[in-house]
Structures are given as structure tokens and as C-alpha cells.
Motif scaffolding. Sequence first.
Motif, PDB file in Angstrom:
ATOM      1  N   GLU A   1      22.332   2.399   7.542  1.00 30.13           N
ATOM      2  CA  GLU A   1      21.518   1.351   8.136  1.00 30.13           C
ATOM      3  C   GLU A   1      20.054   1.402   7.716  1.00 30.13           C
ATOM      4  N   GLY A   2      19.672   2.456   6.997  1.00 29.04           N
ATOM      5  CA  GLY A   2      18.274   2.586   6.611  1.00 29.04           C
ATOM      6  C   GLY A   2      17.357   2.847   7.784  1.00 29.04           C
ATOM      7  N   VAL A   3      17.886   3.514   8.804  1.00 27.75           N
ATOM      8  CA  VAL A   3      17.129   3.774  10.024  1.00 27.75           C
ATOM      9  C   VAL A   3      16.547   5.181   9.974  1.00 27.75           C
ATOM     10  N   ASP A   4      15.268   5.309  10.260  1.00 29.19           N
ATOM     11  CA  ASP A   4      14.614   6.615  10.325  1.00 29.19           C
ATOM     12  C   ASP A   4      14.848   7.205  11.711  1.00 29.19           C
ATOM     13  N   ILE A   5      15.743   8.179  11.804  1.00 31.54           N
ATOM     14  CA  ILE A   5      16.040   8.801  13.099  1.00 31.54           C
ATOM     15  C   ILE A   5      15.000   9.899  13.338  1.00 31.54           C
ATOM     16  N   TYR A   6      13.809   9.457  13.688  1.00 34.36           N
ATOM     17  CA  TYR A   6      12.668  10.364  13.790  1.00 34.36           C
ATOM     18  C   TYR A   6      12.782  11.327  14.956  1.00 34.36           C
ATOM     19  N   MET A   7      13.648  11.024  15.948  1.00 33.46           N
ATOM     20  CA  MET A   7      13.654  11.841  17.166  1.00 33.46           C
ATOM     21  C   MET A   7      14.584  13.050  17.089  1.00 33.46           C
ATOM     22  N   ILE A   8      15.324  13.206  15.987  1.00 30.60           N
ATOM     23  CA  ILE A   8      16.219  14.355  15.850  1.00 30.60           C
ATOM     24  C   ILE A   8      15.576  15.398  14.951  1.00 30.60           C
ATOM     25  N   PRO A   9      15.506  16.649  15.392  1.00 27.08           N
ATOM     26  CA  PRO A   9      14.877  17.697  14.578  1.00 27.08           C
ATOM     27  C   PRO A   9      15.600  17.897  13.249  1.00 27.08           C
TER      28      PRO A   9
ATOM     29  N   ARG B   1      15.574   5.850  26.042  1.00 32.56           N
ATOM     30  CA  ARG B   1      16.471   4.698  26.002  1.00 32.56           C
ATOM     31  C   ARG B   1      16.830   4.347  24.563  1.00 32.56           C
ATOM     32  N   GLN B   2      15.822   4.425  23.699  1.00 32.73           N
ATOM     33  CA  GLN B   2      16.070   4.092  22.304  1.00 32.73           C
ATOM     34  C   GLN B   2      17.051   5.069  21.667  1.00 32.73           C
ATOM     35  N   ALA B   3      16.948   6.345  22.032  1.00 26.44           N
ATOM     36  CA  ALA B   3      17.880   7.344  21.508  1.00 26.44           C
ATOM     37  C   ALA B   3      19.308   7.037  21.937  1.00 26.44           C
ATOM     38  N   VAL B   4      19.485   6.601  23.192  1.00 28.03           N
ATOM     39  CA  VAL B   4      20.813   6.217  23.666  1.00 28.03           C
ATOM     40  C   VAL B   4      21.341   5.025  22.865  1.00 28.03           C
ATOM     41  N   ALA B   5      20.465   4.041  22.616  1.00 26.57           N
ATOM     42  CA  ALA B   5      20.875   2.882  21.828  1.00 26.57           C
ATOM     43  C   ALA B   5      21.324   3.295  20.435  1.00 26.57           C
ATOM     44  N   HIS B   6      20.574   4.187  19.810  1.00 26.11           N
ATOM     45  CA  HIS B   6      20.963   4.690  18.493  1.00 26.11           C
ATOM     46  C   HIS B   6      22.313   5.398  18.550  1.00 26.11           C
ATOM     47  N   THR B   7      22.544   6.159  19.605  1.00 26.11           N
ATOM     48  CA  THR B   7      23.792   6.911  19.724  1.00 26.11           C
ATOM     49  C   THR B   7      24.991   5.976  19.741  1.00 26.11           C
ATOM     50  N   VAL B   8      24.910   4.936  20.546  1.00 23.51           N
ATOM     51  CA  VAL B   8      26.025   4.006  20.652  1.00 23.51           C
ATOM     52  C   VAL B   8      26.236   3.268  19.336  1.00 23.51           C
TER      53      VAL B   8
END
Length: 454
Positions: free
Chosen positions: A204-212, A396-403
Motif C-alpha cells: 500500500e505504500g504506507v509508512d508504518i511509523y508507529m512500529i519499532p 485509533r490509527q494503529a487499530v485502523a492499520h491493523t484491520v
Amino acid sequence: MLRKKQQSYHRHNNANGNHSNNGTDKGKNSKGKVLSPKLILTLLAISFAIAFLYSLTNNDSSSRAEDATFSKSATTASTRRSSSSSSSNAIFQSSSSSYQGVPSHYNIHGQYQSYTQVPLENKKSFFIPPKTPFRRSVSRAFRHQGWRKADTAEEAHLIWDKGVNSSKFTALEKWQRYSYYPNVAAWDEKDKFITGFEKYSAAEGVDIYMIPETYRLNTKKGRERFVHRMNKGGGYAVPWVFKKPTVNNGKGVTMLAPESKELHELVEEQQEPSSEDEDEDERSIVQAYICHELTWTRHQKFDLRFYWMVASLDPLVVLYHDGYVRVGNAVYDESNWDSTTQHLTTHTYLSTEDKGTMEELDDVLRAHVAQHPETFTHQPAWIRDNPLEHVRNQCRQAVAHTVSAFYDKTFGHSHHNYTAENAYGLYGADFIVTDDLHVMYVEAQAGPGMEEEF
């Protein structure tokens, strides 16, 4: 390997005081994309969730959009944190806490024209297997909504379980709803969680910045990347965490101090020849330790346990709910690596550990912002005015990414071996907050503990 824009062990700020991974509150990513429209992320209190589940099983799809109710405004989720909360189209802007109808422009129709009606004698009945953890708490929640206890699982409208019982998948009536469905292990186990996000980020070209920054050590590619990071990327100068992916409560976790003997030994082990590209028997990950964490009132380490509920797979509806703060048992000290437990929170269940409320977290965040104006001067005013909402938005955004990341494997409702027409599930998510109020996503939990007092 999934890498965020990792803060270094020794903080580097630029000339205007912004940190290396600032700029994530602009409301969009580089492509301005939004997450899959299949996901509707709502801000619903868990106390309303059972009523919502009931509405989904008793209305046909032509009326669900009008009759299903939410406590706060629903919206599709952006791939970035929310923009200013004063914006009319802020992604997670709260409305009032009253029990409201779904706005007419939200289409939550699923694949079924109608659901199989629940037999009258089974309506609003629930069953929880004996000796299930948190059985009393969950029973009280059901009874509070006017539900009654069924004598057997076969008679129950809703079945709630603390762990997955796959034998239920093919034994359910079409009108029944079970609290699990196939493939939750795709994100409940730490290494699979990382793998899923790697694929999602690439696709998706998404930067998952919140995961170490994370490496899987049971894969050849993961080992090679980790070794390169250590030898060529300054990896020995920062702390790391070694984890076994299928255990919880602080088990299987080892802290690795910068330049430590244990860290060097781990790197040497990864350089040993191996004929296997992936070893399922030796699953493990190594993850960059999250530095510069915000601390609690007596300088203890803490993290956040928040909750999310998949109220329906068809249509896909996800609910978010605040949880509580898990406070560690010792003063937080990034320079002291003598003990693993002082770098953990309530995973360890020691008597000196504590819990905190959202009100207390709000106080801690506001006090921190007030004490460090130089850090937040260049942040939007609404973050300074309401730092708790800023933290919530990222969770909330992290949950959205997870789903979205695990839609195909888990949440897509394409399971041929599942006999019920729909399902639900109550899950947890753990987060760490850094001292510049960036939220880091530690893991998702398919069977989280639930503290009734919170």
C-alpha cells in the motif's frame, strides 16, 4: 524487516526543535491515500457494543444503515494521524457521547441481503464457558444490556470465550455469533504481526511509523538484514529487545544493552550457516528498544492497554475504547540494563506494579507538555491543548492499520469453514508513548486481560 523512522538512542533534533519523525500530524501520507473503505472505524464505548451486535442480527441489510446505532461519529480512517481537532473533517474528531444513529452517508451494507433471524427463544441469550477468565465481568456486561444466560452454547445467541476454540467454527448455527473466527493468529503472534505489516506497508505504500524497527531471526533474509544493521548501521550503539513471538506477560523477553556481550553473541549466532530460509521451530524477533519514553508520576515506565472490538465482519465495523495505564515496578533508567523486569510494565504481575486511569494519564501528559515547552512549540496548538486526544488519535490509527493490514487473512469474512453468518471479537492493543508524545505500537492481543474497574 519493518522499520519506522526510528529515534536514535542519542536524540538528534534539527535546528527548529522538531524531531526526526515529526510531521506525522498532517493528516495524510505522501500519496494522500486513505485506508480501505471496507473499514469503518467508530469511536463506540464498549458498553454499547452488545446492543450494536443485537441490531446487526435482527435487521436486514436494507435497514441496518438506519437502525444500527453508535455513540460517536463513524468515519473511514486515514493512513496518518488526525489533523487539527478543530477541522470539520478531522479523522477522529469526537462528537457528543450520546447514543446516535449512523449518518446516512455511511454505507455499511454487507454481502448478505438479510441475516437469518434468531429464533425467538434464543434472542438476547449468551453463553460463557465455565472457568473462562473474566467470566463474571463479561456476564455483568451482558446482563446490564438486558441479556440472559443460556444453559448451553448450542442455545446461545452470542458465545463469548477468552481463547480460540476452533471446533466451534463449524458447529455454529447461522444466527449464532462467536467471539472468534479463523486466523486471528495472523496478528496475535508477534512475528506474524510484523510480517503482516511488512507486506501491508510494501503493497500500500504506507509508512508504518508507529512500529519499532524489527527483524525476524528465523528467516534467512531477516538474519542477514539484522547482521548488516549491526555491522554497517551502528546497531551496537543502541539497545534491543529479543522476543519469543508466542508468549506473553513478559515471558520470552530479553533486554540487550548497547555494546553488551549478549548483543554481540546474538549477532554472532545469526551469522552461523543455515540451510533453511525459514525455521518454524525457532521463531524469534529482535526489536529496537523504544528510547526516550515518557514516564509516570514517580518516573516509572508505563504503557497503554487499549481495546478494540470487531462488532461485525459483514459489514466490517470496528469499535475503539480507552483502556488503562500499566505502570512498571521501578524507576525508568535507559542506562541500567541489569534487570529485564524494570523495563517491563504490568506484564510481570509484581506487587509493586500499578495501574492508572485516563484521567491520570491526561494529568501526566498535560504536566509534561507544560514542563517542556521547547519540545512542543512547533506542534499544532490543539496538541498542546489536548495531548490526550493526540495520543488517542494515534492509537485509533494503529487499530485502523491493523484491520486493513490483516483484512485478507482475518477480517474479510471469506472463511469457508465458518458456519455462522457473522462474528465479533474483543481485542487489545498495547502502546508506548515517547517524551515527544509519539505513540509506538507494541502489539495486538487477541485475548487481552480486562480490568473491570477501568
